[in-house]
Write an enzyme that holds these catalytic residues in place. Sequence first.
Site, PDB file in Angstrom:
ATOM      1  N   LEU A 154       0.818  -1.321  -0.048  1.00  0.00           N
ATOM      2  CA  LEU A 154      -0.036  -0.133   0.061  1.00  0.00           C
ATOM      3  C   LEU A 154       0.985   1.279   0.038  1.00  0.00           C
ATOM      4  CD1 LEU A 154      -3.133   0.722   0.263  1.00  0.00           C
ATOM      5  CD2 LEU A 154      -2.814   1.197   2.705  1.00  0.00           C
ATOM      6  N   GLY A 155       1.624   1.463  -1.220  1.00  0.00           N
ATOM      7  CA  GLY A 155       2.378   2.609  -1.294  1.00  0.00           C
ATOM      8  C   GLY A 155       1.841   3.727  -1.996  1.00  0.00           C
ATOM      9  N   ARG A 156       2.451   4.555  -2.720  1.00  0.00           N
ATOM     10  CA  ARG A 156       1.738   5.528  -3.674  1.00  0.00           C
ATOM     11  C   ARG A 156       0.795   4.928  -4.656  1.00  0.00           C
ATOM     12  NH1 ARG A 156       7.854   7.295  -3.816  1.00  0.00           N
ATOM     13  NH2 ARG A 156       7.788   5.179  -4.789  1.00  0.00           N
ATOM     14  N   ILE A 157       1.135   3.759  -5.391  1.00  0.00           N
ATOM     15  CA  ILE A 157       0.173   3.391  -6.319  1.00  0.00           C
ATOM     16  C   ILE A 157      -0.870   2.735  -5.426  1.00  0.00           C
ATOM     17  CG2 ILE A 157      -0.342   1.818  -8.284  1.00  0.00           C
ATOM     18  CD1 ILE A 157       2.809   2.604  -9.058  1.00  0.00           C
ATOM     19  N   ARG A 177       5.488  -4.326   5.077  1.00  0.00           N
ATOM     20  CA  ARG A 177       6.387  -4.609   6.211  1.00  0.00           C
ATOM     21  C   ARG A 177       5.780  -3.986   7.611  1.00  0.00           C
ATOM     22  NH1 ARG A 177      11.462  -2.936   2.612  1.00  0.00           N
ATOM     23  NH2 ARG A 177       9.926  -1.355   2.144  1.00  0.00           N
ATOM     24  N   GLY A 233       2.397  -5.142  -9.922  1.00  0.00           N
ATOM     25  CA  GLY A 233       3.863  -4.597  -9.341  1.00  0.00           C
ATOM     26  C   GLY A 233       5.027  -5.129  -9.980  1.00  0.00           C
ATOM     27  N   ARG A 234       5.551  -6.473  -9.825  1.00  0.00           N
ATOM     28  CA  ARG A 234       6.435  -7.116 -10.612  1.00  0.00           C
ATOM     29  C   ARG A 234       6.330  -8.669 -10.829  1.00  0.00           C
ATOM     30  NH1 ARG A 234       7.789  -2.889 -12.627  1.00  0.00           N
ATOM     31  NH2 ARG A 234       9.694  -1.878 -12.452  1.00  0.00           N
ATOM     32  N   ASP A 258      -0.313  -7.904 -15.229  1.00  0.00           N
ATOM     33  CA  ASP A 258       0.151  -6.701 -16.074  1.00  0.00           C
ATOM     34  C   ASP A 258       1.423  -7.175 -16.168  1.00  0.00           C
ATOM     35  OD1 ASP A 258       0.417  -4.401 -17.841  1.00  0.00           O
ATOM     36  OD2 ASP A 258       1.089  -3.397 -16.049  1.00  0.00           O
ATOM     37  N   GLU A 263       9.552 -11.415 -18.411  1.00  0.00           N
ATOM     38  CA  GLU A 263       9.072 -10.714 -19.634  1.00  0.00           C
ATOM     39  C   GLU A 263       9.980 -10.526 -20.949  1.00  0.00           C
ATOM     40  OE1 GLU A 263       7.905  -6.836 -18.007  1.00  0.00           O
ATOM     41  OE2 GLU A 263       6.495  -7.876 -16.419  1.00  0.00           O
ATOM     42  N   HIS A 281       2.531  -5.336 -19.764  1.00  0.00           N
ATOM     43  CA  HIS A 281       3.170  -4.364 -18.933  1.00  0.00           C
ATOM     44  C   HIS A 281       3.002  -2.803 -19.315  1.00  0.00           C
ATOM     45  CE1 HIS A 281       6.751  -3.849 -16.150  1.00  0.00           C
ATOM     46  NE2 HIS A 281       6.138  -2.828 -16.275  1.00  0.00           N
ATOM     47  N   GLY A 283       1.002  -0.773 -17.318  1.00  0.00           N
ATOM     48  CA  GLY A 283       0.513  -0.024 -16.312  1.00  0.00           C
ATOM     49  C   GLY A 283       0.627   1.581 -16.614  1.00  0.00           C
TER      50      GLY A 283
HETATM   51  P1  NDP Z   1       6.167   2.512  -3.035  1.00  0.00           P
HETATM   52  O1  NDP Z   1       7.432   2.421  -2.713  1.00  0.00           O
HETATM   53  O2  NDP Z   1       5.321   4.065  -2.760  1.00  0.00           O
HETATM   54  O3  NDP Z   1       5.152   1.466  -2.569  1.00  0.00           O
HETATM   55  C1  NDP Z   1       5.763   0.106  -2.559  1.00  0.00           C
HETATM   56  C2  NDP Z   1       4.903  -0.495  -1.122  1.00  0.00           C
HETATM   57  O4  NDP Z   1       5.470  -1.826  -1.268  1.00  0.00           O
HETATM   58  C3  NDP Z   1       5.150   0.323   0.150  1.00  0.00           C
HETATM   59  O5  NDP Z   1       3.708   0.369   0.600  1.00  0.00           O
HETATM   60  C4  NDP Z   1       5.914  -0.905   0.889  1.00  0.00           C
HETATM   61  O6  NDP Z   1       5.408  -1.124   2.195  1.00  0.00           O
HETATM   62  C5  NDP Z   1       5.676  -2.141   0.079  1.00  0.00           C
HETATM   63  N1  NDP Z   1       6.675  -3.058   0.300  1.00  0.00           N
HETATM   64  C6  NDP Z   1       8.031  -2.903  -0.047  1.00  0.00           C
HETATM   65  N2  NDP Z   1       8.656  -3.938   0.186  1.00  0.00           N
HETATM   66  C7  NDP Z   1       7.869  -4.790   0.710  1.00  0.00           C
HETATM   67  C8  NDP Z   1       8.222  -6.261   0.872  1.00  0.00           C
HETATM   68  N3  NDP Z   1       9.330  -6.941   1.254  1.00  0.00           N
HETATM   69  N4  NDP Z   1       7.102  -7.030   1.586  1.00  0.00           N
HETATM   70  C9  NDP Z   1       5.778  -6.260   1.525  1.00  0.00           C
HETATM   71  N5  NDP Z   1       5.497  -5.214   1.289  1.00  0.00           N
HETATM   72  C10 NDP Z   1       6.483  -4.052   0.793  1.00  0.00           C
HETATM   73  O7  NDP Z   1       5.972   2.398  -4.670  1.00  0.00           O
HETATM   74  P2  NDP Z   1       4.954   2.807  -5.791  1.00  0.00           P
HETATM   75  O8  NDP Z   1       3.564   2.427  -5.234  1.00  0.00           O
HETATM   76  O9  NDP Z   1       5.292   3.857  -6.407  1.00  0.00           O
HETATM   77  O10 NDP Z   1       5.178   1.655  -6.765  1.00  0.00           O
HETATM   78  C11 NDP Z   1       5.191   0.221  -6.419  1.00  0.00           C
HETATM   79  C12 NDP Z   1       5.745  -0.762  -7.407  1.00  0.00           C
HETATM   80  O11 NDP Z   1       4.818  -0.930  -8.718  1.00  0.00           O
HETATM   81  C13 NDP Z   1       6.966  -0.340  -8.178  1.00  0.00           C
HETATM   82  O12 NDP Z   1       8.159  -0.867  -7.389  1.00  0.00           O
HETATM   83  C14 NDP Z   1       6.875  -1.194  -9.422  1.00  0.00           C
HETATM   84  O13 NDP Z   1       7.582  -2.394  -9.327  1.00  0.00           O
HETATM   85  C15 NDP Z   1       5.541  -1.240  -9.765  1.00  0.00           C
HETATM   86  N6  NDP Z   1       4.996  -0.533 -10.929  1.00  0.00           N
HETATM   87  C16 NDP Z   1       4.473  -1.068 -12.077  1.00  0.00           C
HETATM   88  C17 NDP Z   1       3.910  -0.581 -13.198  1.00  0.00           C
HETATM   89  C18 NDP Z   1       3.526  -1.297 -14.295  1.00  0.00           C
HETATM   90  O14 NDP Z   1       3.411  -0.896 -15.563  1.00  0.00           O
HETATM   91  N7  NDP Z   1       2.942  -2.374 -14.052  1.00  0.00           N
HETATM   92  C19 NDP Z   1       4.132   0.825 -13.202  1.00  0.00           C
HETATM   93  C20 NDP Z   1       4.699   1.745 -12.149  1.00  0.00           C
HETATM   94  C21 NDP Z   1       4.976   0.731 -10.943  1.00  0.00           C
HETATM   95  P3  NDP Z   1       6.237  -1.275   3.478  1.00  0.00           P
HETATM   96  O15 NDP Z   1       7.290  -0.106   3.466  1.00  0.00           O
HETATM   97  O16 NDP Z   1       5.392  -0.973   4.645  1.00  0.00           O
HETATM   98  O17 NDP Z   1       6.599  -2.844   3.327  1.00  0.00           O
END
Ligand code: NDP
Length: 321
Positions: A154-157, A177, A233-234, A258, A263, A281, A283
Amino acid sequence: MTKRHLLMTGPMMRMVMEQLDAAYTVHRLWEAEDADAMIGEISDKIEAIAVGPHTPVDGPLMSRLPNLKIVSNFGVGYDTVDAKWAGAHGIYVTNTPDVLTEEVADTTLGLLLMTVRQLSESERYLRAGRWETEGPFPLTKASLRDRRIGIVGLGRIGKAIARRLDAFRVPVVYHGRSEQADVPYGYYANLVDMARDVDILLSVAPGGTATNHMINAEVLDALGPDGILINVGRGSVVDEKALVEALKSGTILSAGLDVFEDEPHVPADLIEMEHVVLLPHVGSASVHTRNQMGQLCVDNLKSYFETGKPLTPVVETPLRD
Ligand code: NDP
């Protein structure tokens, strides 16, 4: 004035290449007949790297560039760059956060609806003339009504997706985490527990070793036979083999993806599954958003060389005084 030297590891958007060509002497690694020899010849000159998706920038590469100061990554995910190594060696790594957040959230809601309501499959049904010959498309087993969604990351996206789900009146919980203080959604410290309690698991977590195969057979088993997995995500976050097995055996109902482990290769098993939705991919892949990402990728380099500070360094390489 002599230009600084920049290494580009793979082709990038035209507007990025044009601006970088104008500002720097750009060395195109993928065009070299012998990449190793090319790096050997220019290693002392390189002060910056510009990197797109799928071209790793690791410690062994960076260690060959003694004057490297900054790696500008196109995209918010930077799992192909060893940012920890860079941070330990005083090299900035930058990414392109925020400018793509809303676009990726929009795409995710599209993928979610396509998967839950089997919209791709129903469109193919119409185009094949089956509506006329066979009658209405069968009712979909799944619905967003009366369902709970568990967001992994639950980050930015993730938050932009959750906001949209609020408007859809779909309850959201999340796993990460650590618990976040200012969010109105329930937190699960344990991913398996969350998977057991929700109907749809939606992953928007970053790649890298810490999240590798985090969504595995045990998590899919907990999600259950009515469960749906959405991954934007990935690809590395999901154990793709376990996912194929879970879909084949009915351990879960469906998936919307996605991103993939290798890939642009997508397993034939997944392609054969009519009800699974697969996107290449896309997104953030609109002209509007990719231009903004490209500009931020360029501006990080310009800002660093003009002021000593990049605009959006990643957490592993925070701004220095
Ligand atoms: P952010 O850094 O804002 O959010 C990432 C979230 O992942 C945080 O809430 C973090 O929470 C959580 N996280 C990180 N590590 C772990 C872990 N080991 N276990 C559980 N949760 C974890 O990134 P964005 O939201 O900006 O982007 C997220 C991802 O989306 C990018 O890294 C990218 O891989 C993917 N993406 C995909 C796109 C597409 O085209 N499909 C386009 C853009 C992005 P916490 O720190 O509390 O663990």
